[in-house]
Every structure is written in C-alpha cells, then in structure tokens.
Design an enzyme around this catalytic site. Structure first.
Site, PDB file in Angstrom:
ATOM      1  CG  ASP A 162      -2.187  -1.121   1.210  1.00  0.00           C
ATOM      2  OD1 ASP A 162      -2.040  -1.784   0.181  1.00  0.00           O
ATOM      3  OD2 ASP A 162      -2.857  -0.781   2.060  1.00  0.00           O
ATOM      4  CG  ASP A 163       0.386   3.863   2.297  1.00  0.00           C
ATOM      5  OD1 ASP A 163      -0.829   3.417   2.025  1.00  0.00           O
ATOM      6  OD2 ASP A 163       0.628   3.816   3.424  1.00  0.00           O
ATOM      7  CG  HIS A 213      -4.472   2.843  -0.558  1.00  0.00           C
ATOM      8  ND1 HIS A 213      -5.297   1.849   0.136  1.00  0.00           N
ATOM      9  CD2 HIS A 213      -3.423   3.076   0.356  1.00  0.00           C
ATOM     10  CE1 HIS A 213      -4.784   1.896   1.684  1.00  0.00           C
ATOM     11  NE2 HIS A 213      -3.680   2.621   1.635  1.00  0.00           N
ATOM     12  CG  HIS A 217      -3.634   6.977   3.031  1.00  0.00           C
ATOM     13  ND1 HIS A 217      -4.070   6.989   4.323  1.00  0.00           N
ATOM     14  CD2 HIS A 217      -3.073   5.752   2.592  1.00  0.00           C
ATOM     15  CE1 HIS A 217      -3.649   5.594   4.758  1.00  0.00           C
ATOM     16  NE2 HIS A 217      -3.037   5.016   3.754  1.00  0.00           N
ATOM     17  CG  HIS A 306       2.333   0.087   4.401  1.00  0.00           C
ATOM     18  ND1 HIS A 306       2.331  -0.649   5.572  1.00  0.00           N
ATOM     19  CD2 HIS A 306       1.252   0.777   4.188  1.00  0.00           C
ATOM     20  CE1 HIS A 306       0.923  -0.609   5.906  1.00  0.00           C
ATOM     21  NE2 HIS A 306       0.443   0.290   5.009  1.00  0.00           N
TER      22      HIS A 306
HETATM   23 ZN    ZN Z   1      -2.602   3.003   3.267  1.00  0.00          ZN
END
Ligand code: ZN
Length: 372
Positions: A162-163, A213, A217, A306
């Site tokens: 993620d991210d 995603h 955020h 991540h």
């Molecule tokens: Zn995230």
C-alpha cells in the site's frame, strides 16, 4: 583428302547423335525415378517443417511492412495469448511467417497467431521473432516474460503493498519480485502515481496487479459523498493516465468501509480488498520483524505491507525466496481468487481466500512411493 574429310564429318555426326540419345535416355530414367537426390532432400525438409507446400509459393507481391502486437509483455504457463499480426500491402501473396524463439521450444505460435508457452519455459524471459518467408527479409521481435503455471491445489499467498509508488523503495522491491518470477499487488495512491508514473508502468509491465488505494489516503467513512466520489474517481484517472487501464480492486485507507463506501466503490466497478495478515511494518520499522510476520502466512492469505518504507526492501528480498522455497506460489489478488474459484464482485469486500482442501497429485504420488 575429300574422302577423309567426309569420314570425319560422318564420325562427328555419329558422336552428336549418340550424345543426344544418351541425354534422352538419362532424362527418361530421371523422370521415372521421380527426382534427383537434392530435390528429394529439400522436399522432405519442407514436409517435416510443414512450412512450404509442394507447390511453388507465390512471392510476386512481397510484404513491405510487418508488425506483431503483443497484448501483454508477460504470460503464465497454462495461458495463451492472441498476437495482433499486421502486414502491408494487404494483397501480399505470401503472408506465411516463420517463428523462432531465443530459447528453443519455449513458445509455439499457431497459424492464426495464438501463442502458447511450454511448461519448460516457466521462469524465463525470451525473445520471440517472426520472419517473413517471401524473401522480403522482413522480421520483428518482442520480449516475453514467462511466469510459472498456478497450481490451485498448492498453497499460495497474495502479497500486497500500500501507499506507493515511491521510486526509492518500490523499485528495489520490484527488482526482487522480478528476479524470482514472483507477483504481488500494488494498491497505489493517486497522488503518488502522478509523481512516479514510470514506476507504476513498470509494475504493470511486469504483470503485477495495479490497484487503487484512493487519491490522498483519507478515511472514506468520514467523507461526504462528493468527497468520497472525488477520492475514488481521481485515483482511477491517475492510474488510467499512467498505464491506460482502470483498476478492478480498491483498498480503503485504514481498511475503513461502510455501506456507503461499498456502494460508491461498486458504482466504479471496483471491489474492496482488505487483508488477513497485517505485518504491522509501519509499527515495527524493522526488516527482521516484517520478514518473520510474512513467514507466518498460510494458504490463501492476503498479506499487508507498504512499499514506501526503506526497511521493507531487505524483508522482501528474503521472504520472496523463502516463501517460494516453502512451496508458496506468489500470485496477485485476482489470480488467487480466480485460482480458488472465488469471485471479486464490484461493491463487495474481501479479506482472503479459503485454503484449498484438495490433496495435490504430487503429494499422493510421494506417499504411494514411500508405502511401497
Ligand atoms: Zn494506506
């Protein structure tokens, strides 16, 4: 003198007649026995390769342009790929192509352009070449990365990041996956896709699953419906700009979903995927700790990491190899659900797939051998 001259002419005429007769007899024999030895050889070769018919090929209008379009740069053993073969002029008389591969026998291409990789070609990257057979000397090549076949009866996990993308860390993570012919899923933030589009392109080209995603955020359950819509739409557009296709999966930030979020996501043909194993990498900030958490994965797990943390690079380099050594197949989320016959419908949320209950053939065979 005159008599001698006459005799000489008679001899000469006799010799010429004999030669002509011999030639005639020889050609009759040749015709009766079929062909000369050289002809026989070439016709056998043609028959074996099944490339050239016995009739002479008409090359009167040669090709001037040849191209082969490839839908994707990767393929799994067990899959096929339809190639987009194009040539000019349209009335070229001989459009037959001769296919070859940098690794002999790694791929087969049918007459209508369907490519099939061989089992032995798994975990290799090959160059496939198409060559015109009309004497025009035209040829074209493309590279193909061949992943191993997925065996649904054997354990698999979906590693997810993620991210990202964040070039300094996503790139070495991709290197480790690439080197081991492992796949993963990247849930990208729309705003980061804008900063590093080439990293997302590489994810896509390597056959990784590229998913969203959201854009920035935010916790989706705390947003107004207009804000929620923007977070989803902008992230889809960012990915479309980078790789040309819309994502199918979305991971909500903090895993936060409610009915409204699922409805909004479903309206964009997206399915929510959270996780079943959280490595808590952001908390431990330690390669060993992340590695140990990932190695606790069981069949069907969706593992959360991540790709923006430097300390995760060393962890990925270790666990990709070690999971594979333990018999795990490293696949994308969509591949795992498909292999297990589970669906990922828009507007629904998922955490993992059920482990397989089937006993693999290989295990059965080994047990039998031991029994004997
Ligand atoms: Zn995230």
């Amino acid at each position: 003198m005159k008599k001698n001259k006459m005799r000489l002419i008679q001899y000469a005429v006799t010799i010429v007649v004999v030669i002509i007769l011999l030639c005639g007899i020889f050609s009759i024999i040749k015709r009766l026995t079929g062909t000369s030895s050289t002809d026989k050889l070439s016709s056998n070769v043609s028959k074996e390769q099944g490339e050239v018919s016995e009739k002479e090929v008409d090359n009167s209008v040669p090709m001037t342009k040849l191209s082969v379009g490839v839908p994707e740069g990767t393929i799994r053993v067990g899959e096929t790929m339809k190639l987009d073969i194009a040539y000019e002029p349209k009335n070229a008389t001989n459009t037959e192509l001769k296919w070859s591969c940098s690794e002999k026998g790694a791929v087969k291409v049918s007459e209508d352009g369907v490519l099939t990789p061989s089992k032995e070609a798994a975990k290799s990257t090959v160059t496939v070449t198409a060559k015109a057979t009309d004497g025009s000397d035209l040829s074209t090549s493309f590279e193909l990365r061949i992943y191993p076949e997925i065996d649904p009866s054997k354990p698999m996990v979906a590693i997810t990041f993620d991210d990202g993308p964040y070039e300094p860390t996503t790139t070495p993570i991709l290197d480790a996956l690439e080197e081991n012919y492992a796949k993963a899923t990247f849930f990208c933030l729309g705003q980061n896709v804008g900063y590093y589009p080439e990293v997302v392109q590489r994810e896509y080209e390597l056959g990784m699953e590229v998913a969203t995603h959201t854009t920035s955020h935010k916790q989706l359950t705390a947003l107004s419906s207009a804000e929620l819509e923007t977070e989803i739409t902008d992230s889809i557009n960012a990915l479309k700009d980078a790789i040309g296709v819309a994502p199918k999966l979305m991971r909500p930030p903090y895993g936060a979903v409610n009915k409204d979020v699922l409805t909004a996501v479903g309206n964009h043909d997206l399915c929510c995927v959270n996780w079943s194993l959280d490595t808590e990498d952001w908390k431990t900030k330690n390669a060993d700790a992340t590695y140990r958490m990932v190695m606790t994965a069981t069949d069907g797990d969706v593992v959360l990491l991540h790709d923006i943390h430097e300390y995760n690079v060393a962890a990925v380099e270790r666990f990709v190899k070690d999971l594979q050594a333990e018999g795990f197949q490293l696949v994308t989320v969509s591949e795992m659900y498909e292999a297990r016959g589970e669906t990922l419908d828009p507007g629904t949320i998922h955490y993992r797939t059920d482990p397989t209950t089937e006993v693999s053939e290989e295990t059965t065979a080994t047990t039998e051998e031991v029994g004997e």
